[in-house]
Design an enzyme around this catalytic site. Structure first.
Site, PDB file in Angstrom:
ATOM      1  N   TYR A  99       0.809  -1.219   0.000  1.00  0.00           N
ATOM      2  CA  TYR A  99       0.000   0.000   0.000  1.00  0.00           C
ATOM      3  C   TYR A  99       0.845   1.273   0.000  1.00  0.00           C
ATOM      4  O   TYR A  99       0.310   2.365  -0.156  1.00  0.00           O
ATOM      5  CB  TYR A  99      -0.968  -0.006   1.184  1.00  0.00           C
ATOM      6  CG  TYR A  99      -2.189  -0.867   0.912  1.00  0.00           C
ATOM      7  CD1 TYR A  99      -3.110  -0.501  -0.059  1.00  0.00           C
ATOM      8  CD2 TYR A  99      -2.392  -2.050   1.607  1.00  0.00           C
ATOM      9  CE1 TYR A  99      -4.213  -1.288  -0.333  1.00  0.00           C
ATOM     10  CE2 TYR A  99      -3.509  -2.850   1.344  1.00  0.00           C
ATOM     11  CZ  TYR A  99      -4.404  -2.457   0.373  1.00  0.00           C
ATOM     12  OH  TYR A  99      -5.496  -3.247   0.092  1.00  0.00           O
ATOM     13  N   GLU A 186      -6.638 -28.578   8.458  1.00  0.00           N
ATOM     14  CA  GLU A 186      -6.545 -27.737   7.260  1.00  0.00           C
ATOM     15  C   GLU A 186      -7.540 -26.587   7.287  1.00  0.00           C
ATOM     16  O   GLU A 186      -7.177 -25.433   7.039  1.00  0.00           O
ATOM     17  CB  GLU A 186      -6.779 -28.590   6.008  1.00  0.00           C
ATOM     18  CG  GLU A 186      -6.878 -27.770   4.729  1.00  0.00           C
ATOM     19  CD  GLU A 186      -7.253 -28.597   3.502  1.00  0.00           C
ATOM     20  OE1 GLU A 186      -7.589 -27.994   2.474  1.00  0.00           O
ATOM     21  OE2 GLU A 186      -7.229 -29.846   3.575  1.00  0.00           O
ATOM     22  N   ASP A 244      -8.037 -32.496   3.678  1.00  0.00           N
ATOM     23  CA  ASP A 244      -8.907 -33.127   2.691  1.00  0.00           C
ATOM     24  C   ASP A 244      -8.166 -34.270   1.993  1.00  0.00           C
ATOM     25  O   ASP A 244      -6.939 -34.207   1.798  1.00  0.00           O
ATOM     26  CB  ASP A 244      -9.348 -32.114   1.629  1.00  0.00           C
ATOM     27  CG  ASP A 244     -10.411 -31.157   2.127  1.00  0.00           C
ATOM     28  OD1 ASP A 244     -11.107 -31.494   3.105  1.00  0.00           O
ATOM     29  OD2 ASP A 244     -10.543 -30.057   1.541  1.00  0.00           O
TER      30      ASP A 244
END
Length: 389
Positions: A99, A186, A244
């Site tokens: 920024y 996760e 997963d």
């Protein structure tokens, strides 16, 4: 070892040599017009060995179309912001740096890449360059207290998540004797569920535990905490990971265990070698009573990621088998698929416990995710797996 000043001086010397001066008039010959400025940066896409970082080269001017000075402007703006933070002794973040000049950088990923490239080039950590990571990882549970340099103590709760502090803010850890396991999750949604269920102090588990999440691909602070736990906890305390049952889950597991391919120069501070894959394994789905219709077809991105992982050296053989199975069946399983095992929950828990010789309470009425974890964590505590499967 080069410094930020050395990089800048090298660029300025080359620039001064390339530009005309009162004592050296502009040379328009073909030979002079070919003069270029070169800067070497670490190439984090290639294999990194201690003290020998592969390099890539920035050149100006370039033959290709486009503004060839822009990469140099971005690089030295990053160097300038780092140098300013070091001189002022006020750490900055990648987000703050972006920024400071949005138009020049164009995207946050440009700053992210340059900061890590410079750290690898100088063989330093980002904290050495006064760039702090933005913390996002969470921890809940029991059995650990974190003492900060500020004098504060982070007390964990078994039901309320706590933001994981950056390693440079941590003075020391206190680990209770009753700490028996660590679980890395996760997904934040799954993590929040486990916090509400007070998994860290569940009476059917063999002791206190910690539940940690990096919210997907983990941030540096989460990886630093796991690295410290991996290096310092007694060897009988398992560090487990629930992801997963797909290529991206295994990739996240790999980041925790081996470090990310893009930050191999900080592997010693970011990898947790002891971490074990708790689940979700595609090979166990049939035993869980989960029908094939409950699984998700893999995408081209899944297949590309799986094949990329299979090409990596050092991937454990059982991980490879899971990836190959996923490619063969063309299906993947997310953690949430455990809800499909509700009707066979008793069999699931008993099967997992009996397989590992666990003689405690076999099962507990409740949601399938909880029952799955009770069985798996208890089994891991009763019969720890080798560090490197």
């Amino acid at each position: 070892m080069p410094s930020l000043e050395d990089l800048t001086l090298s660029f300025l010397r080359q620039l001064a040599d390339a530009l005309p001066s009162p004592h050296r008039p502009l040379d328009t010959s073909k030979r002079a017009s070919g003069k270029k400025i070169f800067m070497g940066l670490a190439d984090r896409r290639k294999e990194y060995t201690a003290g020998n970082a592969p390099m890539r080269t920035l050149a100006m001017p370039q033959r290709s179309r486009g503004v060839s000075a822009r990469p140099f402007a971005q690089l030295f703006k990053t160097v300038d912001l780092m140098h300013e933070a070091l001189l002022d002794q006020v750490p900055t973040t990648k987000r703050d740096m972006y920024y400071k000049d949005v138009e020049l950088f164009g995207s946050q990923s440009t700053v992210d890449r340059l900061v890590d490239d410079l750290a690898a080039t100088l063989q330093l950590s980002r904290s050495d360059l006064s760039v702090r990571a933005s913390a996002k990882g969470l921890v809940c549970g029991s059995g650990l207290r974190i003492h900060l340099h500020s004098g504060e103590t982070v007390e964990l709760s078994d039901s309320e998540p706590v933001l994981i502090p950056l390693s440079e803010d941590i003075e020391q850890f206190d680990v209770d004797e009753g700490l028996a396991w660590v679980l890395v999750v996760e997904k934040e949604a799954v993590f929040q569920t486990l916090c509400r269920l007070r998994l860290g102090t569940h009476p059917l588990l063999p002791g206190k535990g910690l539940v940690i999440t990096g919210k997907g691909y983990p941030d540096v602070a989460t990886r630093q905490l796991l690295n410290a736990l991996s290096a310092n906890l007694p060897p009988h305390i398992p560090i487990l990971c629930l992801v997963d049952g797909d290529a991206y889950g295994i990739d996240i597991l790999s980041v925790y265990k081996f470090g990310s391919t893009s930050m191999q120069h900080e592997k010693d501070q970011l990898a947790a070698a002891r971490i074990q894959w708790l689940g979700l394994w595609s090979s166990e789905l049939a035993a869980l009573g989960i029908p094939k219709d409950a699984l998700i077809p893999i995408t081209k991105h899944d297949e590309k990621k799986a094949r990329s992982l299979l090409k990596r050296e050092g991937i454990p053989s059982d991980w490879r088998k899971e990836l190959q199975r996923m490619l063969f069946t063309r299906r993947k399983a997310e953690i949430e698929v455990l809800s499909s095992a509700r009707s066979t929950a008793d069999c699931v828990a008993d099967l997992a416990l009996n397989r590992h010789g666990y003689s405690g309470e076999p099962s507990n009425p409740g949601i399938p995710l909880l029952r799955y974890l009770l069985a798996k964590i208890s089994a891991a505590c009763g019969e720890p797996r080798p560090v490197n499967p």
